[in-house]
Write an enzyme that holds these catalytic residues in place. Structure first.
Site, short mmCIF file in Angstrom:
data_model
loop_
_atom_site.label_atom_id
_atom_site.label_comp_id
_atom_site.label_asym_id
_atom_site.label_seq_id
_atom_site.Cartn_x
_atom_site.Cartn_y
_atom_site.Cartn_z
N GLU A 208 -1.91 -37.05 -143.44
CA GLU A 208 -0.65 -36.77 -144.23
C GLU A 208 -0.23 -35.24 -144.42
OE1 GLU A 208 2.12 -37.77 -146.06
OE2 GLU A 208 1.04 -39.54 -146.88
N LEU A 215 2.38 -33.87 -150.10
CA LEU A 215 3.45 -34.64 -150.37
C LEU A 215 3.27 -36.03 -149.67
CD1 LEU A 215 6.51 -32.52 -150.44
CD2 LEU A 215 5.27 -33.25 -152.39
N ASP A 280 6.24 -24.22 -135.58
CA ASP A 280 5.58 -25.02 -136.57
C ASP A 280 6.51 -26.23 -137.24
OD1 ASP A 280 3.23 -25.54 -138.59
OD2 ASP A 280 5.00 -24.93 -140.28
N LYS A 284 6.14 -30.37 -136.74
CA LYS A 284 6.26 -31.23 -137.72
C LYS A 284 7.43 -32.36 -137.64
CE LYS A 284 4.61 -28.23 -141.32
NZ LYS A 284 5.26 -27.03 -142.37
N GLY A 393 0.60 -24.00 -149.40
CA GLY A 393 -0.24 -23.51 -150.19
C GLY A 393 -1.67 -24.35 -150.19
N1 LIG Z 1 -2.35 -22.72 -145.54
C1 LIG Z 1 -1.59 -23.82 -145.67
O1 LIG Z 1 -0.67 -23.92 -146.45
C2 LIG Z 1 -1.35 -25.10 -144.77
C3 LIG Z 1 -0.55 -26.12 -145.48
C4 LIG Z 1 -0.56 -27.35 -144.58
C5 LIG Z 1 -1.22 -27.47 -143.42
N2 LIG Z 1 -2.12 -26.38 -143.10
C6 LIG Z 1 -3.02 -26.53 -141.70
O2 LIG Z 1 -4.26 -26.46 -142.12
C7 LIG Z 1 -5.02 -25.94 -141.09
C8 LIG Z 1 -5.99 -24.68 -141.50
O3 LIG Z 1 -5.15 -23.74 -141.93
P1 LIG Z 1 -5.60 -22.56 -142.64
O4 LIG Z 1 -4.53 -21.75 -143.22
O5 LIG Z 1 -6.80 -22.86 -143.39
O6 LIG Z 1 -6.28 -21.87 -141.34
P2 LIG Z 1 -7.42 -20.57 -141.23
O7 LIG Z 1 -7.60 -19.65 -142.36
O8 LIG Z 1 -6.84 -19.58 -139.76
O9 LIG Z 1 -8.69 -21.15 -140.70
C9 LIG Z 1 -8.92 -22.08 -139.67
C10 LIG Z 1 -10.14 -22.14 -139.56
O10 LIG Z 1 -10.50 -22.95 -138.17
C11 LIG Z 1 -11.79 -22.47 -137.62
N3 LIG Z 1 -11.51 -22.95 -136.16
C12 LIG Z 1 -10.81 -22.41 -135.33
N4 LIG Z 1 -11.09 -22.71 -133.96
C13 LIG Z 1 -12.49 -23.78 -134.16
C14 LIG Z 1 -12.89 -24.59 -133.62
N5 LIG Z 1 -12.67 -24.69 -132.05
N6 LIG Z 1 -14.08 -25.16 -134.12
C15 LIG Z 1 -14.18 -25.21 -135.49
N7 LIG Z 1 -13.55 -24.45 -136.01
C16 LIG Z 1 -12.49 -23.51 -135.48
C17 LIG Z 1 -11.60 -20.98 -137.78
O11 LIG Z 1 -12.78 -20.32 -137.61
P3 LIG Z 1 -13.37 -18.78 -138.07
O12 LIG Z 1 -13.74 -18.95 -139.27
O13 LIG Z 1 -14.43 -18.58 -137.23
O14 LIG Z 1 -12.26 -17.89 -137.58
C18 LIG Z 1 -11.32 -21.08 -139.38
O15 LIG Z 1 -12.43 -21.30 -140.21
C19 LIG Z 1 -3.87 -25.46 -140.05
O16 LIG Z 1 -3.81 -26.54 -139.03
C20 LIG Z 1 -2.54 -25.48 -140.78
O17 LIG Z 1 -1.42 -25.90 -140.07
C21 LIG Z 1 -2.21 -25.35 -143.70
#
Ligand SMILES: NC(=O)c1ccc[n+]([C@@H]2O[C@H](COP(=O)([O-])OP(=O)(O)OC[C@H]3O[C@@H](n4cnc5c(N)ncnc54)[C@H](OP(=O)(O)O)[C@@H]3O)[C@@H](O)[C@H]2O)c1
Length: 418
Positions: A208, A215, A280, A284, A393
């Site tokens: 989701e 949402l 991105d 989606k 967010g």
């Molecule tokens: N931020 C938002 O508002 C939002 C909204 C909807 C969806 N999302 C989705 O949620 C996901 C995470 O977003 P985020 O903003 O949290 O990203 P982020 O801050 O860049 O965090 C990504 C994490 O993934 C880890 N990682 C990368 N490769 C990996 C692997 N092979 N195995 C295990 N861990 C690994 C990174 O490790 P390190 O700590 O070592 O760098 C980091 O801890 C994304 O797919 C994004 O599209 C985010």
């Protein structure tokens, strides 16, 4: 030998059904069956290596425990927020749902922490300094499966290609909850492989939060499709980041400032070029199209980038885009319109790009990082179904991920299908 023992079993319908159902769902083969003449017990023989899993599966099936194990990959912005909410809600989940979510492993890109007895979600930070190196995907799964649990969920909050890990997890009987769009938005064969693995093993795959943050868009889409409605078009703003940037441009903020502000507020993808290139949104839109039953490849998505020329570098591309964007915006404003980055999904056709829309229309009046999804279907032909709300967010995304976890934890497996 695993025995279910209880008084009055003979007078209760469904006891053996539940016992064998639990074995079947956990993929455990029953080698022999015995029922005592007293009808106080049923015993089954299973392979010795499956005994602990068998006991746990039976305990879960009879409601003796509701213990769900979480294996988390990714501990960035969303991951850290998820840990915070897990810590905050664990007592409430236990008291109100009789549910224990036990975090048994957390992996980052190069580090790994695991403890079969359970990690405290609020106390991980100091453990990273002495954490072991992240094992390979097969080793990582082998490690967590040593715990012989039956109810496990892989929670993917990375932004990288984790297809191999997700497939391994599904094939090992773990459910998957993902906020990570990458595995679902690559070639169609890979998408089908994931869906097939879920059907075959009866494991769940909840995604989701891959669009619309928390949402209930996928849920709504599923209900429309499953109740026989026909999708005519989904139109909307699917990127909180680009939505916020477009509204700041309306207020007169230069594009470079707007992008910086979006980064500061945690709206952007880890690499903001993913947002600004439109990739991105394209991912989606492709996931929505596929969830609606369209068999499309990534190349079938027609993409007009929000900022062209990002290959040469972010700063350079933003500088080059400023003039043309200002001109386009002035023309739109002179007509009472605004610019919005819009995805259009119709049978066999997906387009994403920057469009002029009436300022007073539902899409034109959208502001900040809100998302909007306007569904036109046979049933909602005259008056479209609209879902609108925060679409980016870390807080709403992490809460959406936990919501997906709870949907599985409170309902369990589906019967496997071939
Ligand atoms: N931020 C938002 O508002 C939002 C909204 C909807 C969806 N999302 C989705 O949620 C996901 C995470 O977003 P985020 O903003 O949290 O990203 P982020 O801050 O860049 O965090 C990504 C994490 O993934 C880890 N990682 C990368 N490769 C990996 C692997 N092979 N195995 C295990 N861990 C690994 C990174 O490790 P390190 O700590 O070592 O760098 C980091 O801890 C994304 O797919 C994004 O599209 C985010």
């Amino acid at each position: 030998v695993v025995s279910a023992i209880g008084q009055g079993m003979a007078g209760h319908a469904g006891v053996s059904g539940r016992l064998f159902g639990a074995m079947g769902s956990a993929g455990i083969n029953v080698v022999a069956i015995a029922q005592g003449a007293s009808e106080l017990s049923i015993s089954v023989a299973v392979a010795e290596k499956e005994a602990l899993r068998a006991v746990r599966a039976v305990h879960t099936a009879f409601g003796l425990t509701r213990l769900v194990h979480l294996v988390m990959v990714g501990c960035g912005r969303v991951g850290k927020e998820l840990l915070r909410i897990l810590e905050q809600t664990q007592t409430k989940l236990l008291e109100e749902l009789d549910l224990q979510l036990r975090l048994v492993a957390v992996a980052r890109s190069s580090k790994f922490i695991a403890d079969g007895a359970g990690l405290s979600p609020g106390s991980l930070t100091p453990l990273w300094a002495s954490a072991e190196n992240r094992p390979t995907d097969p080793e990582l799964l082998a490690r967590v499966l040593e715990e012989h649990f039956t109810d496990g969920i892989l929670v993917d909050v990375t932004a990288t290609d984790t297809t191999e890990l997700q497939l391994l997890a599904l094939r090992s009987g773990l459910h998957v909850v993902t906020a990570n769009k990458v595995p679902l938005s690559q070639n169609l064969a890979q998408y089908h492989e994931i869906m097939k693995a879920c059907r075959k093993l009866g494991v769940r795959y909840n995604y989701e939060t891959t669009f619309g943050a928390g949402l209930p868009v996928l849920h709504t889409l599923g209900e429309l499709v499953n109740t026989g409605d026909e999708l005519l078009e989904v139109r909307g703003c699917l990127s909180g980041t680009l939505g916020a940037i477009c509204s700041w441009l309306d207020e007169g903020l230069p594009i470079r400032e707007a992008v910086r502000r979006a980064e500061e507020r945690g709206y952007t993808e880890p690499d903001p070029r993913e947002d600004l290139s439109g990739r991105d949104v394209a991912r989606k839109a492709l996931i929505i199209a596929r969830a609606s039953g369209m068999e499309l490849e990534p190349a079938d998505v027609a993409l007009e980038p929000m900022i062209p020329g990002l290959e040469v570098g972010l700063d350079q591309a933003l500088q080059a885009a400023e003039g043309p964007l200002d001109e386009r915006l002035a023309v739109a404003h002179s007509k009472g319109a605004v610019l919005r980055y819009i995805a259009e999904i119709a049978p066999g056709r997906v387009h994403v790009g920057l469009s002029e829309v009436d300022k007073l229309s539902p899409i034109g009046s959208l502001s900040g990082p809100d998302n909007i999804f306007v569904f036109r279907t046979q049933r909602y032909r005259e008056h479209p179904l609209v879902i609108r709300g925060p679409g980016a967010g870390v807080e709403v995304t992490a809460a959406g991920v936990l919501g997906d976890v709870l949907k599985i934890a409170t309902s369990g497996r589906r019967p496997p299908r071939s």
